[in-house]
Write a protein that holds these residues in place. Structure first.
Motif, PDB file in Angstrom:
ATOM      1  N   UNK A  95       0.835  -1.200   0.000  1.00  0.00           N
ATOM      2  CA  UNK A  95       0.000   0.000   0.000  1.00  0.00           C
ATOM      3  C   UNK A  95       0.872   1.253   0.000  1.00  0.00           C
ATOM      4  N   UNK A  96       0.577   2.168  -0.889  1.00  0.00           N
ATOM      5  CA  UNK A  96       1.265   3.460  -0.942  1.00  0.00           C
ATOM      6  C   UNK A  96       0.320   4.504  -0.353  1.00  0.00           C
ATOM      7  N   UNK A  97       0.549   4.857   0.923  1.00  0.00           N
ATOM      8  CA  UNK A  97      -0.330   5.786   1.627  1.00  0.00           C
ATOM      9  C   UNK A  97      -0.062   7.222   1.198  1.00  0.00           C
ATOM     10  N   UNK A  98      -1.083   8.054   1.304  1.00  0.00           N
ATOM     11  CA  UNK A  98      -0.921   9.463   0.973  1.00  0.00           C
ATOM     12  C   UNK A  98      -0.752   9.724  -0.513  1.00  0.00           C
ATOM     13  N   UNK A  99      -1.214   8.791  -1.358  1.00  0.00           N
ATOM     14  CA  UNK A  99      -1.098   8.966  -2.805  1.00  0.00           C
ATOM     15  C   UNK A  99      -2.492   8.837  -3.426  1.00  0.00           C
ATOM     16  N   UNK A 100      -3.024   9.953  -3.860  1.00  0.00           N
ATOM     17  CA  UNK A 100      -4.372  10.011  -4.428  1.00  0.00           C
ATOM     18  C   UNK A 100      -4.308   9.892  -5.947  1.00  0.00           C
ATOM     19  N   UNK A 136      -1.664   4.251 -17.631  1.00  0.00           N
ATOM     20  CA  UNK A 136      -0.813   5.259 -16.995  1.00  0.00           C
ATOM     21  C   UNK A 136      -1.607   5.842 -15.826  1.00  0.00           C
ATOM     22  N   UNK A 137      -1.112   5.610 -14.624  1.00  0.00           N
ATOM     23  CA  UNK A 137      -1.804   6.021 -13.409  1.00  0.00           C
ATOM     24  C   UNK A 137      -1.073   7.223 -12.808  1.00  0.00           C
ATOM     25  N   UNK A 138      -1.749   8.347 -12.741  1.00  0.00           N
ATOM     26  CA  UNK A 138      -1.152   9.557 -12.167  1.00  0.00           C
ATOM     27  C   UNK A 138      -1.641   9.731 -10.744  1.00  0.00           C
ATOM     28  N   UNK A 139      -0.693   9.868  -9.819  1.00  0.00           N
ATOM     29  CA  UNK A 139      -1.053  10.046  -8.406  1.00  0.00           C
ATOM     30  C   UNK A 139      -0.499  11.378  -7.905  1.00  0.00           C
ATOM     31  N   UNK A 140      -1.228  11.939  -6.958  1.00  0.00           N
ATOM     32  CA  UNK A 140      -0.796  13.189  -6.326  1.00  0.00           C
ATOM     33  C   UNK A 140      -0.467  12.907  -4.869  1.00  0.00           C
ATOM     34  N   UNK A 141       0.736  13.257  -4.456  1.00  0.00           N
ATOM     35  CA  UNK A 141       1.169  13.027  -3.078  1.00  0.00           C
ATOM     36  C   UNK A 141       0.694  14.152  -2.169  1.00  0.00           C
ATOM     37  N   UNK A 142       0.894  13.961  -0.884  1.00  0.00           N
ATOM     38  CA  UNK A 142       0.404  14.945   0.089  1.00  0.00           C
ATOM     39  C   UNK A 142       1.076  16.301  -0.062  1.00  0.00           C
ATOM     40  N   UNK A 143       2.307  16.315  -0.585  1.00  0.00           N
ATOM     41  CA  UNK A 143       2.999  17.599  -0.763  1.00  0.00           C
ATOM     42  C   UNK A 143       2.662  18.262  -2.096  1.00  0.00           C
ATOM     43  N   UNK A 145       3.161  16.986  -5.097  1.00  0.00           N
ATOM     44  CA  UNK A 145       3.935  16.435  -6.212  1.00  0.00           C
ATOM     45  C   UNK A 145       3.160  15.312  -6.888  1.00  0.00           C
ATOM     46  N   UNK A 146       3.366  15.174  -8.196  1.00  0.00           N
ATOM     47  CA  UNK A 146       2.661  14.148  -8.958  1.00  0.00           C
ATOM     48  C   UNK A 146       3.642  13.138  -9.538  1.00  0.00           C
ATOM     49  N   UNK A 147       3.196  11.897  -9.606  1.00  0.00           N
ATOM     50  CA  UNK A 147       3.988  10.822 -10.183  1.00  0.00           C
ATOM     51  C   UNK A 147       3.118  10.018 -11.132  1.00  0.00           C
ATOM     52  N   UNK A 148       3.757   9.394 -12.116  1.00  0.00           N
ATOM     53  CA  UNK A 148       3.024   8.541 -13.049  1.00  0.00           C
ATOM     54  C   UNK A 148       3.561   7.120 -12.966  1.00  0.00           C
ATOM     55  N   UNK A 149       2.648   6.159 -12.840  1.00  0.00           N
ATOM     56  CA  UNK A 149       3.013   4.752 -12.780  1.00  0.00           C
ATOM     57  C   UNK A 149       2.375   4.034 -13.961  1.00  0.00           C
ATOM     58  N   UNK A 150       3.078   3.053 -14.509  1.00  0.00           N
ATOM     59  CA  UNK A 150       2.559   2.269 -15.620  1.00  0.00           C
ATOM     60  C   UNK A 150       2.114   0.909 -15.090  1.00  0.00           C
ATOM     61  N   UNK A 151       0.840   0.584 -15.302  1.00  0.00           N
ATOM     62  CA  UNK A 151       0.256  -0.657 -14.801  1.00  0.00           C
ATOM     63  C   UNK A 151      -0.340  -1.460 -15.960  1.00  0.00           C
ATOM     64  N   UNK A 152      -0.279  -2.775 -15.825  1.00  0.00           N
ATOM     65  CA  UNK A 152      -0.890  -3.634 -16.834  1.00  0.00           C
ATOM     66  C   UNK A 152      -2.409  -3.675 -16.687  1.00  0.00           C
ATOM     67  N   UNK A 153      -2.881  -3.421 -15.493  1.00  0.00           N
ATOM     68  CA  UNK A 153      -4.322  -3.506 -15.225  1.00  0.00           C
ATOM     69  C   UNK A 153      -4.624  -2.627 -14.028  1.00  0.00           C
TER      70      UNK A 153
END
Length: 300
Positions: A95-100, A136-143, A145-153
């Protein structure tokens, strides 16, 4: 088949179960949770919140409640149970907490090609055959900042109450702005925390609109705080009864409402002719059951 990465949005009950089964199937799950805790709606409920069902009717099939928990568990017991489940099946480390999650984009076959598919993924395979598409899953952290993750599903486990209050629409000048008091949603009251919520409710006349689980929780909270001096008023559209347990005159509700047969009593989207006919023919039983249990309520 190579191990696939699967993104799971939400670490509530559905998210925990999904992660557990993905691990068992050999996938690599990543659970994105906007908050700082697992549990979903159970992470920050009202102080008086508890299950409205006995513990044995609300449990994982492969993880029973502790023997010390009986009756209808309170929210602290539910959270302890969920945390124990997550530890038992090694879910927390995924689980990656604080990532919306703020964005989902499917990169693969175009819309025209997908509309021509007769099978899911074009092949009947959930992963669209030989890696033809990814998310491509874009998440926003509590600070911020945004990150993009690549998922198969991606599996969405947001639930019905994922921070989005359902507010009814009102005609002009007939809504909360025309009311002299304070209008809030049950979610807002829960977010205050027990001590702040108690101070907010104390000494006030409260009206609760609705009669489902959240409404009953709010009414119970107000009753605990204000007692009989300032009783809480509930406004409902249809008459309903709350029964003290799951039986009436020795007859269990389970025979009528907690089995496959009860599903035949109601019309459902996409039902065929046979299911529609059965629902029509059996619908009088719904009124019969309701009358039976209502009669019991009036005599206890």
């Amino acid at each position: 088949m190579e191990s696939k990465q699967v993104g799971v949005v939400g670490a509530g009950i559905s998210g925990l179960v999904t992660c557990k089964y993905l691990l068992q199937k050999g996938f690599q799950p990543v659970v994105f949770e906007a908050g700082r805790s697992i549990g979903g709606v159970w992470a920050s409920p009202l102080g008086s919140t508890r299950l409205q069902t006995p513990a044995e009717l609300y449990q994982f099939t492969d993880f029973p409640w502790p023997e010390s928990v009986t009756g209808a568990p309170n929210h602290k017991q539910v959270m302890e149970y969920l945390e124990a489940y997550a530890r038992r099946f090694d879910v927390i480390r995924h689980v990656r907490f604080g990532e919306k999650v703020v964005g989902l984009e499917y990169v693969g076959p175009d819309q025209e090609e997908m509309e021509a598919w007769d099978l899911w993924g074009g092949t009947g395979d959930g992963f669209a055959g030989a890696g033809r598409g990814v998310w491509h899953v874009t998440v926003e952290k509590e600070d911020g900042a945004k990150e993009e993750h690549v998922m198969d599903f991606v599996v969405l486990c947001l639930g019905r109450f994922s921070g989005l209050p359902k507010i009814p629409s009102f005609s002009e000048s007939k809504g909360p702005e025309a009311f002299n008091g304070k209008v809030i949603h049950s979610m807002d009251l829960a977010k205050m925390g027990s001590s702040v919520a108690a101070e907010f409710v104390k000494g006030k006349r409260i009206i609760v609109i609705g009669f489902l689980k959240s409404a009953l929780d709010v009414a119970a909270e107000c009753a605990d705080i204000n007692g009989v001096e300032l009783p809480c008023t509930m406004i409902v559209r249809t008459k309903r009864w709350n029964l003290p347990d799951f039986s009436a005159w020795g007859v269990s509700f389970g025979y009528y409402y907690f089995n496959r047969f009860s599903e035949l009593l109601f019309h459902k989207p996409g039902e065929g002719i046979m299911l529609s006919l059965l629902a029509t023919l059996l619908s009088p039983l719904v009124n019969a059951f309701s009358t039976y249990f209502s009669s019991y309520k009036l005599h206890v």
